[in-house]
Design an enzyme around this catalytic site. Structure first.
Site, PDB file in Angstrom:
ATOM      1  N   CYS A   1       2.915  -4.261  -4.254  1.00 33.83           N
ATOM      2  CA  CYS A   1       1.634  -3.636  -3.879  1.00 33.83           C
ATOM      3  C   CYS A   1       1.849  -2.569  -2.802  1.00 33.83           C
ATOM      4  O   CYS A   1       2.042  -2.893  -1.624  1.00 33.83           O
ATOM      5  CB  CYS A   1       0.682  -4.728  -3.387  1.00 33.83           C
ATOM      6  SG  CYS A   1      -0.833  -4.115  -2.647  1.00 33.83           S
TER       7      CYS A   1
ATOM      8  N   CYS B   1      -0.587  -2.595   0.094  1.00 31.23           N
ATOM      9  CA  CYS B   1      -0.277  -3.706   1.011  1.00 31.23           C
ATOM     10  C   CYS B   1       0.727  -3.258   2.062  1.00 31.23           C
ATOM     11  O   CYS B   1       0.612  -3.583   3.251  1.00 31.23           O
ATOM     12  CB  CYS B   1       0.304  -4.895   0.250  1.00 31.23           C
ATOM     13  SG  CYS B   1      -0.811  -5.635  -0.951  1.00 31.23           S
TER      14      CYS B   1
END
Length: 284
Positions: free
Chosen positions: A35, A38
Site C-alpha cells: 500500500c 500507507c
C-alpha cells in the site's frame, strides 16, 4: 507500557488496543507492504507519536498479517486509522490526511494541560491546601481561556482564602448561560462574606488611624489585623503609606511586614506582583 510506537500482534492486541486505551488514547494504523498511501502516511504518524512523547500510543497493524484484527475493526481499505479511548473507537479516517488534520483530530481527544492542572488542584482542594491549589487554578484559568468549571474552582479558592475582590472578579466574568446552581452557591457565599465586612477590632483601629494619620505604629497594627482577616489589599496599601513616609520605619520592621504580606499571597499572585512593583519603585 511507556512506548510511543508499537507493532500489534495477536499476542499483544488485547493489551495494546483495549487495556492501554483506558490509560491513554491509542491511534491504530492499519497498513500493508503493498500500500503506497500507507507508506506515505506512516512517517507522519510516527513523527507525531514522537512529538507528543507518549500522550498517545501509535499501534501499527499489518492488515495482511493480522487479518482477524482488521476484520474485527471492519477495515475495508488501507490505510485506515482509528483512534481508541477506553476500549472504544472515538474517531477515524481513511486514506492519507495532511499532518495538520491529524494533529487537530488528536488534540480534540487528548487531555489539555489545563485539565491536568485542574486535576492536581482538585487534589489540593480536597486536602484543604488552598494556597497550593491557587497558582495551578490561576494558570489553568488563563490557559483554558477562562473555562467556566475552572473559573468556579478558582472563585471557590479565592473565597476560602478570604479574597472576596478576586472571587467577585472571576464570578462576574462567568457567561450568563453558564451560571448554574454551583455558580449561584458561590455568589451567595461571596455576598455573605462581603456583608460580614471587617471585624470590630479593625474598625476601631481604622477610626483611630483616621484621627491620627501620622501614627505609623498604629498603621502597622492595623495592617497586621487586615492581613490576618484576608483584607490583603488594604493591608498593603496601609503599609505602603507608612513606607512612603519612612521607608525604614521601626528599623526596617514595616518593610519586613510588607514583604511578609506579599509572601503570604504566594509567588506569582497578581496582587503581589502589583505591590512588588510599587515597592521597588519606592526603593529606587
Amino acid at each position: 507500557m511507556n512506548e510511543q510506537i508499537i507493532d500489534v500482534t495477536a499476542q499483544n492486541a488485547q493489551q495494546v488496543l483495549l487495556e492501554e486505551s483506558s490509560r491513554r488514547p491509542v491511534l491504530i494504523d492499519f497498513w500493508a507492504d503493498w500500500c503506497a498511501p500507507c507508506k506515505a502516511l506512516m512517517p507522519i504518524l510516527e513523527k507525531l507519536a514522537k512529538e507528543y512523547a507518549g500522550q498517545f500510543l501509535l499501534a501499527k497493524v499489518n492488515a495482511d498479517q493480522q487479518q482477524m484484527i482488521a476484520g474485527q475493526f471492519g477495515v475495508r481499505s488501507l490505510p485506515t486509522v482509528i483512534l481508541m479511548k477506553d476500549g472504544q473507537p472515538v474517531d477515524a479516517f481513511q486514506g492519507v490526511q495532511p499532518e495538520q488534520a491529524i494533529r487537530e483530530m488528536l488534540d480534540a481527544h487528548l487531555p489539555k494541560p489545563w485539565d491536568e492542572m485542574l486535576a492536581t488542584a482538585e487534589t489540593h482542594l480536597a486536602a484543604g491546601a488552598f494556597n497550593e491549589a491557587l497558582p495551578l487554578l490561576r494558570q489553568a484559568y488563563e490557559a483554558s481561556s477562562q473555562r467556566t468549571d475552572i473559573a468556579l474552582a478558582l472563585a471557590h479558592t479565592w473565597l476560602q482564602l478570604q479574597r472576596t475582590d478576586e472571587a467577585a472578579t472571576i464570578l462576574k466574568a462567568v457567561p450568563i448561560q453558564d451560571r448554574d446552581a454551583h455558580y449561584e452557591q458561590l455568589m451567595a457565599q461571596l455576598e455573605l462574606r462581603q456583608q460580614a465586612g471587617k471585624s470590630p477590632e479593625i474598625e476601631v483601629l481604622e477610626q483611630r488611624l483616621k484621627n491620627e494619620p501620622d501614627n505609623h505604629d498604629l498603621a502597622c497594627q492595623l495592617a497586621v489585623q487586615l492581613s490576618e482577616q484576608g483584607h490583603h489589599r488594604d493591608a498593603l496599601e496601609t503599609l505602603l503609606a507608612v513606607l512612603r513616609a519612612d521607608v525604614n520605619f521601626q528599623d526596617g520592621g514595616a518593610k519586613k511586614l510588607f514583604l511578609d504580606v506579599l509572601a503570604a499571597l504566594g509567588k506569582g499572585d497578581p496582587m503581589a506582583v502589583q505591590f512588588q512593583r510599587k515597592f521597588f519603585t519606592l526603593l529606587h
